[in-house]
Design an enzyme around this catalytic site. Sequence first.
Site, PDB file in Angstrom:
ATOM      1  N   HIS A   1       1.033  -1.352   0.215  1.00 17.71           N
ATOM      2  CA  HIS A   1      -0.050  -0.103   0.280  1.00 17.71           C
ATOM      3  C   HIS A   1       0.962   1.246  -0.135  1.00 17.71           C
ATOM      4  O   HIS A   1       1.959   1.207   0.528  1.00 17.71           O
ATOM      5  CB  HIS A   1      -1.004   0.099   1.261  1.00 17.71           C
ATOM      6  CG  HIS A   1      -2.010   0.976   1.165  1.00 17.71           C
ATOM      7  ND1 HIS A   1      -1.827   2.341   1.483  1.00 17.71           N
ATOM      8  CD2 HIS A   1      -3.151   0.878   0.749  1.00 17.71           C
ATOM      9  CE1 HIS A   1      -2.837   2.876   1.275  1.00 17.71           C
ATOM     10  NE2 HIS A   1      -3.810   2.320   0.993  1.00 17.71           N
TER      11      HIS A   1
ATOM     12  N   GLY B   1      -7.331  10.367  -0.347  1.00 20.11           N
ATOM     13  CA  GLY B   1      -7.659  11.251   0.739  1.00 20.11           C
ATOM     14  C   GLY B   1      -7.619  12.548   0.426  1.00 20.11           C
ATOM     15  O   GLY B   1      -7.459  13.626   1.140  1.00 20.11           O
TER      16      GLY B   1
END
Length: 251
Positions: A96, A174
């Site tokens: 990730h 985000g």
Amino acid sequence: MRQNIVAGNWKMNKNLQEGVELAKELQSILSANKPNCRVVIGTPFIHLTEVCKAVDQDLIGVSAQNCADQESGAYTGEVSAEMVKSTGARYVILGHSERRAYYGEDNAILKTKTDLALKNELTPIFCIGEVLEEREADKHFDIVKSQIEEALFHLSADDFKKIVLAYEPVWAIGTGKTASPDQAQEMHAFIRKTLADKYGKEVADEISILYGGSCKPSNAKELFANPDVDGGLIGGASLKAEDFQGIIAAF
């Protein structure tokens, strides 16, 4: 036929009780509304055993968010692939962008983690993707190709078929930004061609490639309509059962 998959990544959210409650709520919703895709939830390590008990994994697969690059030993605070497997989890998220950025995980480390995950019969959800500077410098294809080649291309075709890939445009995580459906499809098609060049079209066509970058109920259907986008790796929207179900329903 490759699977369509919607995978949630809870990241460092929800205490144990909250996590089990969310898993049970999702189990109830999906039992009543059978999904047209594979559903996976990636929980913190401490949740894994209890969440595995709380859900039917034929309906909701359970994933760890990471595993160690060592089998066992004096590595305080680490959790091995074997430990993950022992909880009942079937998947593990590897590479990730947050692990790469905050914890210095490079392609060599991720190669080892992938091997350990496969050795322990876990399905890696392997993340790849470029940061904003790399995209603006027109290096995004080179970056993604090198991440795949250096971490995964040592695998046999049979082992590679056990991998799920997740493309993360890091600049869209985000930030509220989202890659356009055309941008997502362009990169997913490039990834599939990269796989085909190495393993052949038949193998490449079996690999699920997920999109991970501010995917929400409002844009999921348009993103998933692309021929090479096989689902999503979902962050914030996976923390509410209703929002997550809205994305699942895009299939």
